[in-house]
Design a protein around this motif. Structure first.
Motif, PDB file in Angstrom:
ATOM      1  N   ARG A 190     -16.939  16.785  32.127  1.00 18.17           N
ATOM      2  CA  ARG A 190     -18.305  16.633  31.617  1.00 18.17           C
ATOM      3  C   ARG A 190     -19.070  15.561  32.396  1.00 18.17           C
ATOM      4  NH1 ARG A 190     -19.628  19.132  26.704  1.00 18.17           N
ATOM      5  NH2 ARG A 190     -17.890  20.282  25.830  1.00 18.17           N
ATOM      6  N   SER A 191     -18.381  14.500  32.791  1.00 14.68           N
ATOM      7  CA  SER A 191     -19.077  13.463  33.553  1.00 14.68           C
ATOM      8  C   SER A 191     -19.465  13.974  34.937  1.00 14.68           C
ATOM      9  CB  SER A 191     -18.240  12.195  33.661  1.00 14.68           C
ATOM     10  OG  SER A 191     -17.068  12.436  34.401  1.00 14.68           O
ATOM     11  N   LEU A 192     -18.611  14.781  35.553  1.00 12.03           N
ATOM     12  CA  LEU A 192     -18.958  15.365  36.853  1.00 12.03           C
ATOM     13  C   LEU A 192     -20.133  16.315  36.709  1.00 12.03           C
ATOM     14  CD1 LEU A 192     -15.367  16.061  38.238  1.00 12.03           C
ATOM     15  CD2 LEU A 192     -16.991  14.346  39.070  1.00 12.03           C
ATOM     16  N   ASN A 193     -20.143  17.130  35.652  1.00 12.90           N
ATOM     17  CA  ASN A 193     -21.283  18.017  35.409  1.00 12.90           C
ATOM     18  C   ASN A 193     -22.553  17.212  35.186  1.00 12.90           C
ATOM     19  OD1 ASN A 193     -20.082  20.556  35.662  1.00 12.90           O
ATOM     20  ND2 ASN A 193     -19.395  20.563  33.538  1.00 12.90           N
ATOM     21  N   TYR A 195     -21.097  19.833  40.435  1.00 11.58           N
ATOM     22  CA  TYR A 195     -20.557  21.045  39.842  1.00 11.58           C
ATOM     23  C   TYR A 195     -19.324  21.578  40.568  1.00 11.58           C
ATOM     24  CZ  TYR A 195     -25.101  20.862  37.561  1.00 11.58           C
ATOM     25  OH  TYR A 195     -26.200  20.462  36.860  1.00 11.58           O
ATOM     26  N   ALA A 196     -19.319  21.522  41.871  1.00 15.90           N
ATOM     27  CA  ALA A 196     -18.165  22.025  42.620  1.00 15.90           C
ATOM     28  C   ALA A 196     -16.915  21.214  42.280  1.00 15.90           C
ATOM     29  CB  ALA A 196     -18.440  22.002  44.118  1.00 15.90           C
ATOM     30  N   ILE A 210     -16.630  25.689  27.996  1.00 16.05           N
ATOM     31  CA  ILE A 210     -18.031  25.257  28.045  1.00 16.05           C
ATOM     32  C   ILE A 210     -18.278  24.425  29.299  1.00 16.05           C
ATOM     33  CG2 ILE A 210     -19.753  23.769  26.938  1.00 16.05           C
ATOM     34  CD1 ILE A 210     -18.539  24.711  24.231  1.00 16.05           C
ATOM     35  N   ALA A 211     -17.401  23.467  29.565  1.00 17.45           N
ATOM     36  CA  ALA A 211     -17.567  22.621  30.752  1.00 17.45           C
ATOM     37  C   ALA A 211     -17.476  23.450  32.036  1.00 17.45           C
ATOM     38  CB  ALA A 211     -16.521  21.512  30.753  1.00 17.45           C
ATOM     39  N   THR A 212     -16.589  24.429  32.059  1.00 17.08           N
ATOM     40  CA  THR A 212     -16.468  25.307  33.224  1.00 17.08           C
ATOM     41  C   THR A 212     -17.729  26.133  33.396  1.00 17.08           C
ATOM     42  OG1 THR A 212     -14.071  25.412  32.954  1.00 17.08           O
ATOM     43  CG2 THR A 212     -15.076  27.147  34.269  1.00 17.08           C
ATOM     44  N   ALA A 213     -18.277  26.641  32.298  1.00 18.98           N
ATOM     45  CA  ALA A 213     -19.506  27.441  32.369  1.00 18.98           C
ATOM     46  C   ALA A 213     -20.681  26.610  32.882  1.00 18.98           C
ATOM     47  CB  ALA A 213     -19.829  28.027  30.998  1.00 18.98           C
ATOM     48  N   VAL A 214     -20.761  25.352  32.464  1.00 20.48           N
ATOM     49  CA  VAL A 214     -21.825  24.468  32.963  1.00 20.48           C
ATOM     50  C   VAL A 214     -21.702  24.308  34.472  1.00 20.48           C
ATOM     51  CG1 VAL A 214     -22.719  22.097  32.937  1.00 20.48           C
ATOM     52  CG2 VAL A 214     -22.164  23.249  30.783  1.00 20.48           C
ATOM     53  N   ALA A 215     -20.480  24.103  34.958  1.00 23.71           N
ATOM     54  CA  ALA A 215     -20.260  23.944  36.402  1.00 23.71           C
ATOM     55  C   ALA A 215     -20.623  25.230  37.145  1.00 23.71           C
ATOM     56  CB  ALA A 215     -18.808  23.566  36.678  1.00 23.71           C
ATOM     57  N   LEU A 216     -20.188  26.369  36.628  1.00 19.30           N
ATOM     58  CA  LEU A 216     -20.513  27.651  37.278  1.00 19.30           C
ATOM     59  C   LEU A 216     -22.020  27.883  37.302  1.00 19.30           C
ATOM     60  CD1 LEU A 216     -17.703  29.843  35.690  1.00 19.30           C
ATOM     61  CD2 LEU A 216     -17.957  29.332  38.139  1.00 19.30           C
ATOM     62  N   HIS A 217     -22.679  27.588  36.198  1.00 18.77           N
ATOM     63  CA  HIS A 217     -24.133  27.769  36.144  1.00 18.77           C
ATOM     64  C   HIS A 217     -24.838  26.833  37.123  1.00 18.77           C
ATOM     65  CE1 HIS A 217     -28.192  27.476  34.209  1.00 18.77           C
ATOM     66  NE2 HIS A 217     -28.037  28.785  34.333  1.00 18.77           N
TER      67      HIS A 217
END
Length: 98
Positions: free
Chosen positions: A2-5, A10-11, A34-41
């Motif tokens: 979450r902090s990286l997002n 994102y990568a 959810i965190a993965t989806a944020v990164a993908l988006h």
């Protein structure tokens, strides 16, 4: 993740998601998705992000109370991702923060 997002890295967040192995617990339902989806988006991979967050939402709805904040977070993210595919929707910069 979450902090990286939050830093729009994102990568790196997505790489972390792929190598992260959590001991699953009911209280963690949907969190990684959810965190993965944020990164993908954030990387512009909307169809993958939508599929991932929908899986996370299903998991949240299965194991968490309907009023749990993570259920609401997943629903909001689904709406945000699908609105981004709608040409009439405002640009992401114009939407309210989560």
């Amino acid at each position: 993740m979450r902090s990286l997002n939050g830093q729009k890295r994102y990568a790196e967040a997505l790489t972390e998601a792929h190598r992260l192995t959590l001991r699953w617990d009911r209280c963690q339902s949907g969190d990684l998705g959810i965190a993965t989806a944020v990164a993908l988006h954030g990387l512009g991979r909307r169809s993958e992000a939508e599929a991932t967050v929908r899986e996370a939402l299903n998991e949240c709805e299965r194991f968490l109370h309907p009023d749990h904040p993570r259920v609401q977070e997943a629903r909001t993210l689904v709406a945000h991702i699908t609105a981004a595919d709608d040409p009439a929707a405002p640009a992401p910069e114009q939407t309210a923060p989560r």
